[in-house]
Design an enzyme around this catalytic site. Structure first.
Site, PDB file in Angstrom:
ATOM      1  N   VAL A 137       0.440  -1.386   0.567  1.00 32.40           N
ATOM      2  CA  VAL A 137       0.156   0.320  -0.075  1.00 32.40           C
ATOM      3  C   VAL A 137       1.105   1.550  -0.175  1.00 32.40           C
ATOM      4  CG1 VAL A 137      -1.419   1.256   1.467  1.00 32.40           C
ATOM      5  CG2 VAL A 137      -1.753  -1.161   0.875  1.00 32.40           C
ATOM      6  N   TRP A 197       2.721   1.421  -3.363  1.00 34.20           N
ATOM      7  CA  TRP A 197       1.762   1.881  -4.092  1.00 34.20           C
ATOM      8  C   TRP A 197       1.146   3.204  -4.157  1.00 34.20           C
ATOM      9  CZ3 TRP A 197      -3.405   3.791  -4.238  1.00 34.20           C
ATOM     10  CH2 TRP A 197      -4.014   3.108  -5.351  1.00 34.20           C
ATOM     11  N   HIS A 198       1.177   3.798  -3.205  1.00 33.78           N
ATOM     12  CA  HIS A 198       0.854   5.329  -3.027  1.00 33.78           C
ATOM     13  C   HIS A 198       2.316   6.721  -3.516  1.00 33.78           C
ATOM     14  CE1 HIS A 198      -2.638   4.273  -0.214  1.00 33.78           C
ATOM     15  NE2 HIS A 198      -2.685   5.421  -0.688  1.00 33.78           N
ATOM     16  N   ASP A 199       2.894   5.774  -3.054  1.00 34.32           N
ATOM     17  CA  ASP A 199       4.576   6.511  -3.166  1.00 34.32           C
ATOM     18  C   ASP A 199       5.411   5.836  -2.980  1.00 34.32           C
ATOM     19  OD1 ASP A 199       5.703   8.593  -4.861  1.00 34.32           O
ATOM     20  OD2 ASP A 199       5.037  10.794  -3.093  1.00 34.32           O
TER      21      ASP A 199
END
Length: 563
Positions: free
Chosen positions: A446, A449-451
């Protein structure tokens, strides 16, 4: 209860957001939920009348503290005034300094025009072509749409799409195909981060039209989820499918017409439907392309080509959903016009603020983050509902209506949470022996995936660490759930949970290390900080009791969303 109050509560109920949140159709399952609820409402007890009084004092005080810390009367105002723009509400300026939401806000009329264009073209094609598979239209419109959005960067995206499709189609060993799908998928995030603007040496690609959104890599993360969904659904289908069963299903599509949302995840779609046209139609489906909500490939194909036409649209529910969406926009506009907390956060202009003001700066920052994600997601889901595709609702609880870390992540970005559970958490073993390790893997993905940033990776690990006390407390006290004191012990645990969730999210998304450490230091080393910590914890205790009762009221209706 007065009729007007009943209608108002109904308007803001879970059920108006998503049919997936309805009570179970199976009466036995529904009754099982109802039996778990406390049969007596507590709203008319003296205890809850006191809680309502606390709300009447605390909530206005919270708004006032945030406004005092971020308005013209604050001594720090000159430090962030340059980030404010001319607004439209009561002559006030507006805090339009958040780059992500500013893009959406400034382009809102364009998005509304696009919804109208897409919907009109769909109706026109349906009138001309009659009964046809929707994916053909989605394929053509999707290619045009993605080129308009990203221009010649479409070719960069296409390279990823073709490689991903080839992995599932041409690598016949399912375990190898699955492994390579994940390796390439995660690697693509790092490749885009470092080589998003790499030159091809082809003039019209390198220097041509770059689209409305030149930064194609920003929204590629959502494209990646759809890429992975297609591959993993196809590989799963290939493991169990045979040509005979596919032919039988294709000749009897009525067997696919009554599936609920869980059954659609593993819908018996014919193997021939896992083709490149359907793949591209799914990846580039315009209403959900930019930011979701996420719908799996199986669910999309089922709703596009197999769902009974009589069950596709519910205009009344869609209109109520539109009203909920409009209400959220007005709330956001009010906050941006009367609380300049984003500008304060960007400039770190909180010198001299009280612990109460610091915490409210952080809390309303988190609320604005919640709204800036909710509003685009609800617009795109509304567009999809109008078009006849029903994806999951992403935000089913107000950000402030959470007391459990685990439940919070079930309600925040719900379609992504469901995607994570289906494709990562359950394949790793779910909540079994290695629950903590599985959660660590989930939140690491997660965060990446966000940054691709160390701060967010640390945030993901903090979340997992904060889950451990809740799991331990649940295991210890679950045998006492029928005791009269159990609810109050849970409320104490909820207070600790809420503090930990707020600190983790303040660190990761709002105030960063400096602001969060400043708040913690003030809370524990000053008399005013300790007093605020005590009073705010008491208010959180009251809020937790109200949240418990709200969920009990839902259970009495047969609704249990476990968050």
């Amino acid at each position: 209860m007065p009729v007007w109050l009943k209608n108002l509560l109904g308007f803001f109920s879970l059920e108006t957001l998503d049919t997936r949140l309805f009570p179970p159709k199976d009466l036995d399952r529904k009754n099982a939920v109802i039996k778990k609820a406390d049969p007596k409402s507590k709203w008319n007890t003296w205890e809850f009348r006191f809680y309502i009084l606390v709300f009447a004092i605390a909530v206005p005080s919270m708004f006032k503290a945030a406004m005092d810390a971020s308005n013209e009367t604050n001594p720090n105002y000159p430090k962030f005034a340059h980030l404010l723009s001319q607004g439209w509400m009561f002559g006030r300026k507006v805090d339009n300094s958040d780059q992500q939401y500013r893009f959406f806000r400034d382009n809102f009329p364009l998005l509304c025009g696009l919804v109208l264009l897409h919907t009109s073209l769909r109706r026109g094609v349906n009138l001309i072509a009659g009964n046809h598979k929707r994916t053909g239209f989605d394929f053509v419109f999707g290619l045009i749409f993605i080129f308009a959005v990203h221009g010649t960067n479409f070719f960069r995206i296409l390279i990823h799409l073709v490689i991903n499709f080839s992995i599932s189609k041409y690598i016949k060993r399912n375990d190898v195909a699955t492994t390579l799908t994940w390796i390439y998928g995660i690697s693509s995030l790092f490749l885009n981060d470092n080589y998003r603007a790499v030159r091809f040496g082809i003039g019209f690609i390198d220097h041509g039209f770059q689209g409305i959104i030149p930064r194609w890599d920003v929204f590629f993360n959502f494209t990646l989820l759809r890429m992975l969904s297609y591959n993993l659904d196809y590989i799963e289908k290939r493991k169990s499918a045979s040509e005979e069963s596919n032919l039988e299903l294709k000749n009897s599509s009525s067997s696919l017409s009554e599936l609920d949302d869980r059954e659609r995840l593993v819908a018996p779609i014919p193997l021939t439907d896992y083709n490149f046209v359907n793949y591209m139609a799914y990846i580039t489906y315009a209403p959900l392309f930019i930011a979701g909500p996420i719908i799996t490939f199986n669910d999309y194909i089922y709703q596009s080509d197999y769902k009974a036409m009589s069950s596709v649209k519910d205009y009344k529910r869609t209109f109520i959903y539109f009203l909920r969406f409009a209400f959220c926009i007005l709330v956001m506009e009010f906050l941006l016009h009367f609380m300049y907390v984003v500008a304060v956060s960007k400039t770190k202009a909180w010198e001299g603020d009280t612990p109460f003001q610091l915490s409210m700066l952080g809390l309303f920052n988190l609320n604005i983050i919640w709204l800036k994600l909710l509003i685009p997601w609800r617009l795109f889901r509304l567009w999809s509902l109008i078009d006849g595709i029903d994806p999951p609702e992403n935000m089913i609880r107000c950000m402030d209506n959470n007391f459990s870390t685990l439940a919070f992540w079930r309600a925040w970005h719900r379609s992504y949470n469901r995607w994570i559970i289906r494709y990562i958490y359950i394949p790793l073993g779910g909540g079994g022996k290695y629950r903590i390790l599985n959660s660590l893997c989930v939140f690491s993905f997660v965060a990446i995936w966000h940054d691709i940033e160390l701060k967010l990776l640390m945030w993901g690990w903090l979340v997992v660490i904060f889950i451990i006390p809740e799991l331990a407390a649940t295991a210890i006290f679950k045998n006492y759930q029928h005791e009269p004191w159990y609810r109050h012990v849970c409320a104490l645990g909820a207070v600790i949970n809420i503090w930990m969730m707020m600190l983790a999210n303040l660190f990761g998304f709002c105030m960063g290390k400096d602001g969060t450490m400043s708040l913690i230091k003030t809370l524990f080393t000053t008399a005013v900080g300790l007093r605020f910590l005590f009073l705010s914890s008491g208010a959180l205790f009251v809020g937790s009791q109200v949240m418990f009762e709200l969920r009990e009221a839902e259970k009495r209706r047969g609704v249990n969303v476990k968050c």
